[in-house]
Scaffold this motif. Sequence first.
Motif, short mmCIF file in Angstrom:
data_model
loop_
_atom_site.label_atom_id
_atom_site.label_comp_id
_atom_site.label_asym_id
_atom_site.label_seq_id
_atom_site.Cartn_x
_atom_site.Cartn_y
_atom_site.Cartn_z
N GLY A 3 33.04 49.30 32.17
CA GLY A 3 34.07 49.42 33.19
C GLY A 3 35.44 48.99 32.74
N ARG A 4 36.40 49.16 33.66
CA ARG A 4 37.80 48.92 33.33
C ARG A 4 38.36 47.68 34.00
NH1 ARG A 4 40.36 55.03 33.97
NH2 ARG A 4 38.96 56.07 32.52
N SER A 5 37.50 46.95 34.71
CA SER A 5 38.01 45.81 35.49
C SER A 5 37.57 44.47 34.92
CB SER A 5 37.53 45.93 36.94
OG SER A 5 38.00 47.13 37.51
N PHE A 6 37.17 44.45 33.68
CA PHE A 6 36.62 43.23 33.09
C PHE A 6 37.58 42.05 33.25
CE2 PHE A 6 33.87 40.84 30.43
CZ PHE A 6 34.66 40.05 29.62
N SER A 7 38.86 42.28 33.08
CA SER A 7 39.81 41.18 33.12
C SER A 7 39.96 40.57 34.52
CB SER A 7 41.18 41.64 32.62
OG SER A 7 41.69 42.66 33.46
N THR A 8 39.38 41.20 35.51
CA THR A 8 39.44 40.67 36.89
C THR A 8 38.19 39.90 37.27
OG1 THR A 8 38.48 42.61 37.95
CG2 THR A 8 40.86 42.65 37.56
N TYR A 9 37.22 39.83 36.36
CA TYR A 9 35.94 39.18 36.67
C TYR A 9 35.89 37.76 36.11
CZ TYR A 9 34.34 44.06 37.11
OH TYR A 9 34.20 45.38 37.44
N VAL A 10 35.36 36.86 36.89
CA VAL A 10 34.90 35.58 36.34
C VAL A 10 33.56 35.86 35.69
CG1 VAL A 10 34.06 33.28 36.93
CG2 VAL A 10 36.14 34.17 38.01
N MET A 11 33.36 35.30 34.50
CA MET A 11 32.13 35.53 33.76
C MET A 11 31.36 34.22 33.62
SD MET A 11 32.22 38.74 33.14
CE MET A 11 30.81 38.84 32.02
N GLY A 12 30.04 34.34 33.68
CA GLY A 12 29.21 33.15 33.55
C GLY A 12 28.03 33.37 32.63
N TRP A 13 27.52 32.27 32.13
CA TRP A 13 26.27 32.26 31.37
C TRP A 13 25.28 31.34 32.09
CZ3 TRP A 13 24.96 35.31 27.33
CH2 TRP A 13 25.98 35.93 26.59
N PHE A 14 24.06 31.82 32.22
CA PHE A 14 22.96 31.04 32.78
C PHE A 14 21.79 31.11 31.80
CE2 PHE A 14 24.19 30.17 37.23
CZ PHE A 14 25.36 30.89 37.28
N ASN A 63 39.36 39.98 26.59
CA ASN A 63 39.49 41.01 27.63
C ASN A 63 39.78 42.38 27.03
OD1 ASN A 63 38.91 39.23 29.67
ND2 ASN A 63 41.04 38.87 30.25
N ALA A 64 40.36 42.43 25.86
CA ALA A 64 40.62 43.72 25.22
C ALA A 64 39.32 44.39 24.78
CB ALA A 64 41.55 43.54 24.03
N LYS A 65 38.30 43.56 24.56
CA LYS A 65 37.00 44.10 24.11
C LYS A 65 35.95 44.07 25.22
CE LYS A 65 37.60 42.88 19.24
NZ LYS A 65 37.03 42.14 18.08
N ASN A 66 36.35 43.68 26.42
CA ASN A 66 35.40 43.59 27.54
C ASN A 66 34.19 42.73 27.18
OD1 ASN A 66 37.08 45.36 28.90
ND2 ASN A 66 35.45 46.69 29.60
#
Length: 125
Positions: A26-37, A74-77
């Motif tokens: 997708g194209r909205s990666f920079s708008t997401y908070v990302m987590g690891w569990f 963010n450039a590489k998602n």
Amino acid sequence: QVQLVESGGGLVQAGGSLRLSCAASGRSFSTYVMGWFRQAPGKEREFVAAISTSGGVTYYADSVKGRFTIFRDNAKNTVYLQMNSLKPEDTAVYYCAVSTKYDASYRRGWAYDYWGQGTQVTVSS
């Protein structure tokens, strides 16, 4: 719909290092908070780390603070989890996740909308 693909897991001796990667569609990666569990056999899923949209704010579980680093490109998602000084108790399936929510409790699984398939990390003693 966001698809996540984790990679980088494997078998490592205690004290060693691994770097996990998670690529998002997708194209909205920079708008997401990302987590690891992570989830170990017979245990509940637990929070490991999270990172804000720009990467400027990070959150860590106490058990990994000082040993693990979350960062993103963010450039590489892609979001990464650099794991150093690994311990046998770090053995688990590691999952990355996307949160589209604003100002949520990012240490909680319910804050996340999409999950990857997981990658196994095994630390031998």
